[in-house]
Design an enzyme around this catalytic site. Structure first.
Site, PDB file in Angstrom:
ATOM      1  N   SER A  18     -17.570 -10.229 -63.652  1.00  0.00           N
ATOM      2  CA  SER A  18     -18.762 -10.030 -64.488  1.00  0.00           C
ATOM      3  C   SER A  18     -19.666 -11.249 -64.551  1.00  0.00           C
ATOM      4  CB  SER A  18     -18.348  -9.622 -65.904  1.00  0.00           C
ATOM      5  OG  SER A  18     -17.642  -8.403 -65.886  1.00  0.00           O
TER       6      SER A  18
ATOM      7  N   ASP B 230      -2.930 -14.485 -58.442  1.00  0.00           N
ATOM      8  CA  ASP B 230      -2.222 -14.369 -57.164  1.00  0.00           C
ATOM      9  C   ASP B 230      -2.899 -15.102 -56.008  1.00  0.00           C
ATOM     10  OD1 ASP B 230      -0.356 -12.759 -58.409  1.00  0.00           O
ATOM     11  OD2 ASP B 230      -1.360 -10.888 -57.837  1.00  0.00           O
TER      12      ASP B 230
ATOM     13  N   ARG C 275      -2.756  -7.278 -42.108  1.00  0.00           N
ATOM     14  CA  ARG C 275      -2.085  -8.139 -41.134  1.00  0.00           C
ATOM     15  C   ARG C 275      -0.929  -7.388 -40.478  1.00  0.00           C
ATOM     16  NH1 ARG C 275      -2.858 -11.003 -45.743  1.00  0.00           N
ATOM     17  NH2 ARG C 275      -0.671 -11.029 -46.386  1.00  0.00           N
TER      18      ARG C 275
ATOM     19  N   GLU D 259     -17.143  14.024 -28.694  1.00  0.00           N
ATOM     20  CA  GLU D 259     -17.602  15.023 -27.732  1.00  0.00           C
ATOM     21  C   GLU D 259     -18.100  14.376 -26.442  1.00  0.00           C
ATOM     22  OE1 GLU D 259     -19.192  16.515 -31.803  1.00  0.00           O
ATOM     23  OE2 GLU D 259     -18.459  14.642 -30.916  1.00  0.00           O
TER      24      GLU D 259
ATOM     25  N   CYS E   5     -25.091  15.011 -30.193  1.00  0.00           N
ATOM     26  CA  CYS E   5     -24.068  15.597 -29.332  1.00  0.00           C
ATOM     27  C   CYS E   5     -24.440  17.014 -28.901  1.00  0.00           C
ATOM     28  CB  CYS E   5     -22.724  15.607 -30.054  1.00  0.00           C
ATOM     29  SG  CYS E   5     -22.009  13.959 -30.279  1.00  0.00           S
TER      30      CYS E   5
END
Length: 376
Positions: A236, A211, A218, A63, A95
């Site tokens: 954990s 992995d 990216r 706004e 606002c």
């Protein structure tokens, strides 16, 4: 006092200008962080005189940007905004005060703000000052754009998407663990857009060990520098390797743990990770609902889960997933390969977990299927 909220009286012009405001709100898809994505347009005598959107947390709201663009033309005008104007002091002034000062005479909001500090009070304040107010126009679209903000305000939990990539026969990795790459470049690029719109990315320690992902967004085209989502790891016993690639990337990494180990904690802290203690469940693992509560308390609206079949399946069975985003590649990996989700205890057809497919589209040679989880 002037107040009117009858959605049946919205005109074609109202529809047009609110649609424009929603398009502006989408420009904040990758940048607003814990704040909602909001767009605003100002119209006087049938002419658009100002437009704006909320760009980043801490910067002026939609706004205020629209009022700055309109200048004196805002006096006597109608303001269309995708979320109720705020009426409290936060990182920016309210606002509502700016709207009153600018001389706006009519406000059309797509929906009320679910933040308890607003929750209808902004519209009430404007109506009490003599401004005609409406809400409910294109509310569903506005809420969908801010699904995470609405859910976090109502429940304290983020909106949780689970991204999965599989072969046509429902496999995610070979029996050896090899999984790069199941999908082609277009699907992988789409995943980076999912990451970029998310405030947090959640994975498990097992995925990091297998992995060693960067877990960053990216090559996403944005109007300004992309703020990397917070990377969150369920671990954990604090056994995340301090050499993990995600710890070398810019941005925040938080490790959610259930059992403290001083030496491991010192190593991870020295590597730049934040450590968040979470109560253990009955099996000694991080309790999932409490983990998501902590993530919501950190201001994370949208959480993207990129994990293995065990954690993804556990979140699903705990009723903590809102949406599945499944990328399906046109090849077969065989019955010995690893499954999409681990869902123990499903023995009868009556125990199936219902989902509703909301979107399906091609991305290069692959398919992307989006599905909503049916809640209780």
């Amino acid at each position: 006092m002037r107040r009117h909220d009858d959605v049946t009286d919205f005109t074609a012009a109202d529809q047009h200008y609110m649609a424009h405001a929603l398009q502006l709100a989408e420009r904040g898809l990758f940048s607003t962080g814990s704040n909602p994505r909001v767009g605003c347009v100002i119209v006087r005598d049938g002419r658009l005189v100002g437009a704006g959107w909320h760009r980043q947390a801490g910067e002026p709201h939609a706004e205020i940007n629209a009022l700055a663009a309109a200048g004196q033309a805002a006096r006597g005008a109608t303001l269309y905004v995708t979320l109720e104007p705020c009426c409290h002091h936060g990182r920016t002034p309210p606002c509502t005060a700016a709207l009153l000062s600018a001389g706006i005479t009519r406000v059309v909001a797509a929906c009320k703000d679910p933040n308890p500090r607003v929750a209808g009070q902004g519209l009430e304040q404007l109506a009490a000052a003599g401004i005609t107010t409406h809400h409910g126009l294109m509310a569903e679209q506005a809420q969908t754009l801010n699904s995470g903000f609405f859910k976090r305000m109502h429940t304290g939990l983020p909106y949780v998407r689970c991204k999965l990539a599989m072969s046509l026969d429902g496999r995610t990795a070979m029996a050896s663990g090899e999984s790069r790459w199941i999908t082609a470049a277009a699907a992988r690029s789409d995943v980076h857009r999912l990451r970029a719109r998310s405030d947090g990315l959640l994975t498990g320690r097992g995925t990091v060990l297998i992995d060693d992902p960067q877990l960053t967004a990216r090559d996403v085209d944005t109007p300004w520098d992309l703020v990397q989502p917070c990377r969150l790891v369920l671990d954990s016993r604090l056994r995340l390797p301090k050499q993990a690639r995600m710890l070398q990337e810019p941005g925040k990494v938080a490790v959610l743990y259930a059992h403290y180990d001083r030496r491991r904690a010192q190593d991870l802290t020295a590597a730049g990770a934040e450590l968040w203690p979470i109560e253990p469940d009955s099996g000694g693992r991080v309790e999932l609902h409490q983990a998501l509560t902590a993530i919501g308390n950190a201001g994370i609206n949208e959480l993207l889960v990129e994990a293995g079949p065990t954690l993804s399946g556990a979140l699903l069975q705990a009723g903590l997933l809102d949406e599945l985003v499944v990328y399906i590649a046109p090849h077969l990996m065989g019955h010995e390969a690893r499954p999409l989700l681990r869902l123990p205890g499903l023995a009868r057809m009556a125990e199936r977990i219902p989902i509703t497919i909301t979107d399906m589209r091609a991305l290069g040679p692959d398919l992307r299927l989006t599905a909503r989880l049916e809640k209780g």
